[in-house]
Design a protein around this motif. Structure first.
Motif, PDB file in Angstrom:
ATOM      1  N   MET A 166       0.770  -1.334  -0.138  1.00  0.00           N
ATOM      2  CA  MET A 166       0.008   0.047  -0.170  1.00  0.00           C
ATOM      3  C   MET A 166       0.768   1.143   0.169  1.00  0.00           C
ATOM      4  O   MET A 166       1.882   1.439   0.835  1.00  0.00           O
ATOM      5  CB  MET A 166      -0.948   0.105   1.183  1.00  0.00           C
ATOM      6  N   THR A 167       0.702   2.309  -0.779  1.00  0.00           N
ATOM      7  CA  THR A 167       1.128   3.393  -0.755  1.00  0.00           C
ATOM      8  C   THR A 167       0.604   4.317   0.042  1.00  0.00           C
ATOM      9  O   THR A 167      -0.825   4.416   0.139  1.00  0.00           O
ATOM     10  CB  THR A 167       1.398   3.947  -2.291  1.00  0.00           C
ATOM     11  N   ARG A 168       1.115   5.341   0.771  1.00  0.00           N
ATOM     12  CA  ARG A 168       0.656   6.579   1.630  1.00  0.00           C
ATOM     13  C   ARG A 168      -0.122   5.824   2.707  1.00  0.00           C
ATOM     14  O   ARG A 168      -1.036   6.393   3.251  1.00  0.00           O
ATOM     15  CB  ARG A 168      -0.363   7.374   0.826  1.00  0.00           C
ATOM     16  N   PHE A 169       0.256   4.567   3.106  1.00  0.00           N
ATOM     17  CA  PHE A 169      -0.565   3.920   4.262  1.00  0.00           C
ATOM     18  C   PHE A 169      -0.147   4.967   5.469  1.00  0.00           C
ATOM     19  O   PHE A 169      -0.869   4.848   6.325  1.00  0.00           O
ATOM     20  CB  PHE A 169      -0.174   2.397   4.334  1.00  0.00           C
TER      21      PHE A 169
ATOM     22  N   THR B  39      -9.392   7.091  -0.178  1.00  0.00           N
ATOM     23  CA  THR B  39      -8.788   6.367  -1.261  1.00  0.00           C
ATOM     24  C   THR B  39      -7.656   5.247  -1.186  1.00  0.00           C
ATOM     25  O   THR B  39      -6.546   5.813  -0.494  1.00  0.00           O
ATOM     26  CB  THR B  39      -8.526   7.374  -2.595  1.00  0.00           C
ATOM     27  N   LEU B  40      -7.709   4.278  -1.524  1.00  0.00           N
ATOM     28  CA  LEU B  40      -6.803   3.143  -1.253  1.00  0.00           C
ATOM     29  C   LEU B  40      -5.941   3.082  -2.440  1.00  0.00           C
ATOM     30  O   LEU B  40      -6.384   3.068  -3.773  1.00  0.00           O
ATOM     31  CB  LEU B  40      -7.088   2.046  -0.950  1.00  0.00           C
TER      32      LEU B  40
ATOM     33  N   GLY C 187      12.067 -14.367 -19.401  1.00  0.00           N
ATOM     34  CA  GLY C 187      12.696 -15.236 -20.529  1.00  0.00           C
ATOM     35  C   GLY C 187      12.009 -15.030 -21.686  1.00  0.00           C
ATOM     36  O   GLY C 187      12.478 -15.320 -22.742  1.00  0.00           O
ATOM     37  N   ASP C 188      10.670 -14.762 -21.571  1.00  0.00           N
ATOM     38  CA  ASP C 188       9.728 -14.396 -22.881  1.00  0.00           C
ATOM     39  C   ASP C 188       9.901 -12.835 -23.227  1.00  0.00           C
ATOM     40  O   ASP C 188       9.075 -12.418 -24.200  1.00  0.00           O
ATOM     41  CB  ASP C 188       8.542 -14.697 -22.558  1.00  0.00           C
ATOM     42  N   GLY C 189      10.958 -12.289 -22.842  1.00  0.00           N
ATOM     43  CA  GLY C 189      10.938 -10.925 -23.280  1.00  0.00           C
ATOM     44  C   GLY C 189      10.016  -9.910 -22.399  1.00  0.00           C
ATOM     45  O   GLY C 189      10.019  -8.534 -22.758  1.00  0.00           O
ATOM     46  N   CYS C 190       9.229 -10.398 -21.650  1.00  0.00           N
ATOM     47  CA  CYS C 190       8.313  -9.515 -20.804  1.00  0.00           C
ATOM     48  C   CYS C 190       8.971  -8.808 -19.450  1.00  0.00           C
ATOM     49  O   CYS C 190       9.553  -9.490 -18.745  1.00  0.00           O
ATOM     50  CB  CYS C 190       6.981  -9.887 -20.370  1.00  0.00           C
ATOM     51  N   ARG C 191       8.946  -7.390 -19.211  1.00  0.00           N
ATOM     52  CA  ARG C 191       9.537  -6.921 -18.372  1.00  0.00           C
ATOM     53  C   ARG C 191       8.699  -7.394 -17.008  1.00  0.00           C
ATOM     54  O   ARG C 191       7.522  -6.934 -16.854  1.00  0.00           O
ATOM     55  CB  ARG C 191       9.882  -5.487 -18.431  1.00  0.00           C
ATOM     56  N   LEU C 192       9.437  -7.692 -15.964  1.00  0.00           N
ATOM     57  CA  LEU C 192       8.699  -8.205 -14.608  1.00  0.00           C
ATOM     58  C   LEU C 192       8.683  -6.761 -13.667  1.00  0.00           C
ATOM     59  O   LEU C 192       9.282  -6.567 -12.898  1.00  0.00           O
ATOM     60  CB  LEU C 192       9.354  -9.144 -13.683  1.00  0.00           C
ATOM     61  N   GLY C 193       7.701  -5.732 -14.264  1.00  0.00           N
ATOM     62  CA  GLY C 193       7.858  -4.561 -13.517  1.00  0.00           C
ATOM     63  C   GLY C 193       6.386  -4.334 -12.700  1.00  0.00           C
ATOM     64  O   GLY C 193       6.311  -5.399 -11.808  1.00  0.00           O
ATOM     65  N   ARG C 194       6.042  -3.213 -12.171  1.00  0.00           N
ATOM     66  CA  ARG C 194       5.238  -2.981 -11.438  1.00  0.00           C
ATOM     67  C   ARG C 194       3.857  -2.358 -11.921  1.00  0.00           C
ATOM     68  O   ARG C 194       4.102  -1.954 -12.964  1.00  0.00           O
ATOM     69  CB  ARG C 194       5.885  -2.133 -10.224  1.00  0.00           C
ATOM     70  N   LEU C 195       2.708  -2.597 -11.185  1.00  0.00           N
ATOM     71  CA  LEU C 195       1.843  -1.459 -11.492  1.00  0.00           C
ATOM     72  C   LEU C 195       1.360  -0.832 -10.090  1.00  0.00           C
ATOM     73  O   LEU C 195       1.723  -1.278  -8.955  1.00  0.00           O
ATOM     74  CB  LEU C 195       0.558  -2.615 -11.527  1.00  0.00           C
ATOM     75  N   ALA C 196       1.029   0.384 -10.691  1.00  0.00           N
ATOM     76  CA  ALA C 196       0.780   1.398  -9.483  1.00  0.00           C
ATOM     77  C   ALA C 196      -0.488   2.297  -9.744  1.00  0.00           C
ATOM     78  O   ALA C 196      -0.667   2.277 -10.993  1.00  0.00           O
ATOM     79  CB  ALA C 196       1.963   2.189  -9.257  1.00  0.00           C
TER      80      ALA C 196
END
Length: 349
Positions: A224-227, A305-306, A340-349
């Protein structure tokens, strides 16, 4: 510690047949079995209702004696108690009770209702003949057993059943307490989700299965952000409600095969079996959308808001469980590399 009363003589009011069986008994354990019969009564005595499976009077005819009824009820109770002491949970205890009862009465299932909890044996088949038996522990109601039989029972069989089941109250109590303790040890009290201990065990199990047999699996870490701002602005009670709302969102959005855990503070993790990275990303997007549509509402009308950020990682062949988790944690903070499949293991926010 398991504790059972022993060496206490039967008191006035016990059925004459059982009292006679106990006279002259020098075995303290058998006396304990007889004494424990006072912790059990039937629904007939408590509620004024006879069991629906009770056979009507035979009109003077001699009742048929089945082979299993030759043994002394007190001896049956001792054998049942010895078997119950080897059980590890309530369901196993109910299976054991069913096995012992079937020595003289064919039952299709047994269930136990106590407070708002209901336990069932592994074999559950409906039957038109129900035999309710209410349990008491230390002179207080302790739920009721319901036995389902394929045929009505006679008065003699019902009496034997009551005496035999006199030993079950304490073992069931102890096993129920054990199950509650195990649940508490693996669950977070605030959110109801499983805790870090349970996650570590499940992660190792899932990793071992995928690493050995192949397949795919993904981890999703949510923070959680801004918790801290929620706690500082609205108080810790609102912060607790925010954490509970995150758990609600996980429950609403996850599949039955997924499992969610609270690692501590405002950090959560989800194990997604048979799910590639793209599936984990779709789930993460759905979670963020759910949080956006379900803010906390304060009594004064203000909405809280969460917000959260989410990192994901698909299992890579040959990596350890710790390395898999570390990559998901790095993705949470935007430090992930390429899959391995070229997809970036990034983040959602």
């Amino acid at each position: 510690m398991l504790h059972y009363p022993v060496g206490i003589d039967a008191v006035d009011g016990f059925p004459a047949t059982a009292t006679a069986q106990n006279k002259g008994c020098t075995d303290g354990r058998q006396q304990g079995v007889i004494r424990m019969a006072y912790y059990l009564t039937s629904d007939e005595s408590l509620f004024g209702q006879a069991p629906s499976g009770l056979m009507p009077p035979t009109g003077g005819r001699t009742a048929i004696v089945r082979p299993g009824t030759i043994a002394q009820p007190a001896a049956r109770g001792q054998a049942l108690l010895a078997s119950l002491l080897r059980c590890m949970n309530v369901a196993a205890a109910l299976d054991t009770i069913r096995t012992h009862v079937e020595a003289f009465l064919t039952v299709t299932s047994i269930s136990w209702q106590v407070d708002d909890e209901r336990y069932c044996c592994t074999v559950c088949q409906p039957s038109e003949h129900t035999i309710p038996v209410a349990l008491t522990l230390d002179d207080r109601p302790f739920g009721r057993l319901r036995l389902h039989s394929r045929r009505p029972v006679s008065e003699g069989e019902l009496a034997e059943l009551r005496e035999m089941l006199a030993v079950v109250a304490y073992p069931l109590r102890n096993l129920r307490m054990l199950e509650h303790a195990l649940i508490a040890a693996e669950h977070d009290a605030l959110t109801g989700l499983k805790n870090r201990r349970a996650f570590d065990l499940e992660l190792k199990a899932v990793h071992a299965r995928v690493d050995r047999y192949g397949g795919v699996a993904s981890l999703l870490i949510l923070d959680m952000t801004r918790f801290k701002a929620i706690n500082d602005t609205y108080g810790h009670d609102v912060g607790d409600r925010a954490l509970a709302r995150v758990a609600e969102g996980l429950d609403r959005c996850l599949r039955e095969t997924d499992s969610a855990y609270r690692l501590g503070g405002d950090e959560f993790v989800v194990i997604l079996p048979e799910t590639p990275y793209r599936g984990a990303r779709r789930l993460g997007t759905r979670l963020l959308e759910w949080f956006g549509h379900h803010p906390l509402r304060e009594p004064g009308g203000e909405q809280v808001t969460l917000r959260a950020r989410i990192g994901m990682a698909q299992f890579r062949e040959g990596e350890s469980a710790e390395e898999w988790f570390r990559r998901a944690d790095q993705a949470l903070y935007g430090n992930a590399g390429m899959a391995g499949d070229g997809c970036r293991l990034g983040r959602l926010a």
